[in-house]
Write a protein that holds these residues in place. Structure first.
Motif, PDB file in Angstrom:
ATOM      1  N   LYS A 242       0.826  -1.200   0.000  1.00 46.98           N
ATOM      2  CA  LYS A 242       0.000   0.000   0.000  1.00 46.98           C
ATOM      3  C   LYS A 242       0.864   1.255   0.000  1.00 46.98           C
ATOM      4  O   LYS A 242       0.682   2.153  -0.800  1.00 46.98           O
ATOM      5  CB  LYS A 242      -0.926  -0.015   1.218  1.00 46.98           C
ATOM      6  CG  LYS A 242      -1.907  -1.168   1.208  1.00 46.98           C
ATOM      7  CD  LYS A 242      -2.763  -1.147   2.449  1.00 46.98           C
ATOM      8  CE  LYS A 242      -3.773  -2.293   2.434  1.00 46.98           C
ATOM      9  NZ  LYS A 242      -4.606  -2.286   3.634  1.00 46.98           N
ATOM     10  N   GLN A 243       1.802   1.287   0.923  1.00 52.67           N
ATOM     11  CA  GLN A 243       2.614   2.480   1.055  1.00 52.67           C
ATOM     12  C   GLN A 243       3.589   2.642  -0.116  1.00 52.67           C
ATOM     13  O   GLN A 243       3.682   3.703  -0.718  1.00 52.67           O
ATOM     14  CB  GLN A 243       3.379   2.450   2.371  1.00 52.67           C
ATOM     15  CG  GLN A 243       4.234   3.696   2.586  1.00 52.67           C
ATOM     16  CD  GLN A 243       4.943   3.662   3.916  1.00 52.67           C
ATOM     17  OE1 GLN A 243       4.698   2.783   4.725  1.00 52.67           O
ATOM     18  NE2 GLN A 243       5.822   4.609   4.121  1.00 52.67           N
ATOM     19  N   ASN A 245       3.518   1.531  -3.083  1.00 52.41           N
ATOM     20  CA  ASN A 245       2.912   1.800  -4.367  1.00 52.41           C
ATOM     21  C   ASN A 245       2.738   3.291  -4.574  1.00 52.41           C
ATOM     22  O   ASN A 245       3.098   3.839  -5.609  1.00 52.41           O
ATOM     23  CB  ASN A 245       1.566   1.080  -4.471  1.00 52.41           C
ATOM     24  CG  ASN A 245       0.930   1.295  -5.829  1.00 52.41           C
ATOM     25  OD1 ASN A 245       1.596   1.281  -6.836  1.00 52.41           O
ATOM     26  ND2 ASN A 245      -0.369   1.508  -5.820  1.00 52.41           N
ATOM     27  N   LEU A 246       2.156   3.983  -3.597  1.00 57.97           N
ATOM     28  CA  LEU A 246       1.942   5.416  -3.719  1.00 57.97           C
ATOM     29  C   LEU A 246       3.269   6.164  -3.701  1.00 57.97           C
ATOM     30  O   LEU A 246       3.477   7.102  -4.470  1.00 57.97           O
ATOM     31  CB  LEU A 246       1.029   5.913  -2.588  1.00 57.97           C
ATOM     32  CG  LEU A 246       0.692   7.405  -2.631  1.00 57.97           C
ATOM     33  CD1 LEU A 246       0.060   7.790  -3.957  1.00 57.97           C
ATOM     34  CD2 LEU A 246      -0.231   7.779  -1.475  1.00 57.97           C
ATOM     35  N   LEU A 270       4.149   9.730   4.680  1.00 63.30           N
ATOM     36  CA  LEU A 270       3.137   8.689   4.528  1.00 63.30           C
ATOM     37  C   LEU A 270       3.410   7.506   5.444  1.00 63.30           C
ATOM     38  O   LEU A 270       4.562   7.129   5.662  1.00 63.30           O
ATOM     39  CB  LEU A 270       3.102   8.189   3.086  1.00 63.30           C
ATOM     40  CG  LEU A 270       2.422   9.070   2.037  1.00 63.30           C
ATOM     41  CD1 LEU A 270       2.594   8.450   0.664  1.00 63.30           C
ATOM     42  CD2 LEU A 270       0.961   9.276   2.354  1.00 63.30           C
ATOM     43  N   THR A 272       1.018   3.670   6.529  1.00 63.11           N
ATOM     44  CA  THR A 272       0.139   2.712   5.859  1.00 63.11           C
ATOM     45  C   THR A 272      -1.201   3.374   5.542  1.00 63.11           C
ATOM     46  O   THR A 272      -1.828   3.984   6.394  1.00 63.11           O
ATOM     47  CB  THR A 272      -0.104   1.481   6.741  1.00 63.11           C
ATOM     48  OG1 THR A 272       1.161   0.888   7.033  1.00 63.11           O
ATOM     49  CG2 THR A 272      -0.987   0.478   6.026  1.00 63.11           C
ATOM     50  N   LEU A 273      -1.624   3.230   4.286  1.00 61.01           N
ATOM     51  CA  LEU A 273      -2.893   3.815   3.833  1.00 61.01           C
ATOM     52  C   LEU A 273      -3.869   2.713   3.460  1.00 61.01           C
ATOM     53  O   LEU A 273      -3.461   1.648   2.990  1.00 61.01           O
ATOM     54  CB  LEU A 273      -2.660   4.694   2.604  1.00 61.01           C
ATOM     55  CG  LEU A 273      -2.095   6.089   2.824  1.00 61.01           C
ATOM     56  CD1 LEU A 273      -1.762   6.725   1.483  1.00 61.01           C
ATOM     57  CD2 LEU A 273      -3.090   6.959   3.578  1.00 61.01           C
ATOM     58  N   GLU A 278      -5.406   4.987  -1.012  1.00 66.51           N
ATOM     59  CA  GLU A 278      -4.147   5.040  -1.736  1.00 66.51           C
ATOM     60  C   GLU A 278      -4.374   5.103  -3.244  1.00 66.51           C
ATOM     61  O   GLU A 278      -3.726   5.886  -3.953  1.00 66.51           O
ATOM     62  CB  GLU A 278      -3.301   3.824  -1.394  1.00 66.51           C
ATOM     63  CG  GLU A 278      -1.960   3.803  -2.097  1.00 66.51           C
ATOM     64  CD  GLU A 278      -1.407   2.390  -2.189  1.00 66.51           C
ATOM     65  OE1 GLU A 278      -0.224   2.219  -1.921  1.00 66.51           O
ATOM     66  OE2 GLU A 278      -2.184   1.480  -2.534  1.00 66.51           O
ATOM     67  N   GLY A 282      -3.349   8.293  -5.581  1.00 65.67           N
ATOM     68  CA  GLY A 282      -2.432   8.168  -6.706  1.00 65.67           C
ATOM     69  C   GLY A 282      -2.996   8.790  -7.975  1.00 65.67           C
ATOM     70  O   GLY A 282      -2.293   9.497  -8.710  1.00 65.67           O
ATOM     71  N   GLN A 307      -0.073  12.806   5.901  1.00 66.61           N
ATOM     72  CA  GLN A 307      -1.063  11.884   6.459  1.00 66.61           C
ATOM     73  C   GLN A 307      -1.181  12.099   7.964  1.00 66.61           C
ATOM     74  O   GLN A 307      -0.186  12.073   8.685  1.00 66.61           O
ATOM     75  CB  GLN A 307      -0.661  10.433   6.177  1.00 66.61           C
ATOM     76  CG  GLN A 307      -1.643   9.408   6.721  1.00 66.61           C
ATOM     77  CD  GLN A 307      -1.180   7.987   6.443  1.00 66.61           C
ATOM     78  OE1 GLN A 307      -0.242   7.776   5.685  1.00 66.61           O
ATOM     79  NE2 GLN A 307      -1.839   7.025   7.062  1.00 66.61           N
TER      80      GLN A 307
END
Length: 367
Positions: A242-243, A245-246, A270, A272-273, A278, A282, A307
């Motif tokens: 999750k993190q 990737n963004l 950031l 964990t989203l 997320e 993006g 965040q």
């Protein structure tokens, strides 16, 4: 002059779709100016025809091509009949021409235009009209203008539809690529460890059958260690997907701006989203960067992503003069995506252009 595309809210879209109906009020102008010379029957019939026309018009511009012809013919009949009670019908004929230009195909438009012209001529010479030349000239000019405008509006609508379809296809391709990447990552994490666990389990079983219990217990202990390590790796991977990737998207977008000679400042904080937040974040950041590449004149910008416990804050600042905001799909898409997550997006224009996006994060989302 530099500015990003602006967002038109749904109420604004509805206004530009139906707001121009205010100009149909010119149909009532003769009634208002010479009210005393109209009989009660003429006033009643004029208003009745006007209301019926508006209802048919609204239905026609929302109707498919296959069903609009009946509405088109009905509107022409209303215009023809209304001419006997009110000389303001050139306005209504113009709106009929707009419907023809907006809803019909090229060949159908030809026949529709012919029908409108014939009805105008018939109304002019049969109806009780004082200034025939004036009525005819106004009617034909309005019809030609609004017919052309209807064609242009249809082309713009088709262009925006194709643009939206292309954007949706890109999002689908991005989602497919992301799923394939996740599948590869999980395969790399799970493949070797699961193979080792299977082999050690089989070995422990054979050692146990050969009554070599000490060695069997050692292999079983190693299987347990591998399983615990594998579980830890999977949890870490799921959390990091999750993190990272963004973060990776932001890094790529930053590099893209730098390659285009932008002086860009990135501040990204950031943790964990939630996956959905997320994904939307993006897309929003990507759209903002695309608009910067298209519209920034100074090539000096800031992108801040922060965040907190309850929300994700995205701020994009274009350090360029912004005296006006032009409508377009870019910021419209950002606004719509933010609202889908019950968030918000606002835009300010002046010495700089600033985009502020807030996406809510709840404890439920993180579970």
């Amino acid at each position: 002059m530099s500015s990003l595309n602006t967002y038109s809210q749904q109420s604004d879209k509805d206004f530009w779709k139906y707001g121009h109906l205010i100009f149909t009020g010119f149909y009532l102008l003769p009634l208002i100016i010479n009210f005393a010379s109209f009989t009660a029957n003429q006033i009643t019939m004029s208003l009745a025809f006007y209301i019926a026309f508006i209802l048919l018009y609204v239905k026609a511009i929302n109707c498919k091509n296959t069903g609009v012809t009946k509405l088109f013919v009905a509107m022409l009949l209303i215009c023809f009949c209304a001419t006997f009670y009110n000389s303001g019908t050139p306005t209504l004929f113009g709106f009929v021409a707009y419907v023809a230009g907006y809803t019909y195909s090229k060949l159908q438009r030809f026949y529709a235009a012919l029908a409108i012209i014939l009805t105008v001529l018939l109304s002019t010479y049969i109806g009780d009209i004082g200034k025939v030349e004036y009525f005819l000239a106004v009617a034909l000019i309005l019809c030609a203008a609004l017919f052309s405008y209807g064609i242009a509006a249809k082309r713009e609508s088709c262009y925006k539809k194709r643009e939206q379809e292309s954007a949706n296809q890109l999002e689908q391709l991005a989602a497919i690529a992301e799923r394939e990447r996740i599948a590869r990552d999980l395969h790399d994490i799970l493949g070797h460890s699961l193979s080792s666990i299977a082999l050690k389990a089989e070995l422990a079983n054979k050692l146990n059958q050969g009554e070599r219990y000490a060695q069997a217990n050692s292999e079983i202990a190693q299987v347990a260690d591998l399983a615990r390590q594998l579980l830890s790796d999977v949890r870490s991977a799921v959390s990091d997907l999750k993190q990272l990737n963004l973060v990776s998207q932001v890094a790529q977008l930053k590099q893209r701006l730098i390659e285009q000679d932008f002086n860009v400042t990135f501040n990204v904080v950031l943790n964990t989203l939630p996956f959905k937040v997320e994904g939307f974040a993006g897309l929003i950041i990507k759209e903002a960067v695309t608009n910067l590449l298209r519209h920034s004149s100074t090539k000096i910008c800031e992108i801040n992503i922060e965040q907190t416990a309850q929300q994700l804050l995205i701020t994009v600042i274009d350090h360029a003069p912004c005296s006006a905001l032009n409508s377009g799909n870019g910021l419209s898409g950002i606004k719509e995506r933010a609202e889908q997550l019950k968030g918000s997006a606002s835009f300010t224009c002046g010495d700089t252009f600033t985009l502020n996006v807030m996406l809510p994060i709840t404890a439920k989302d993180l579970q």
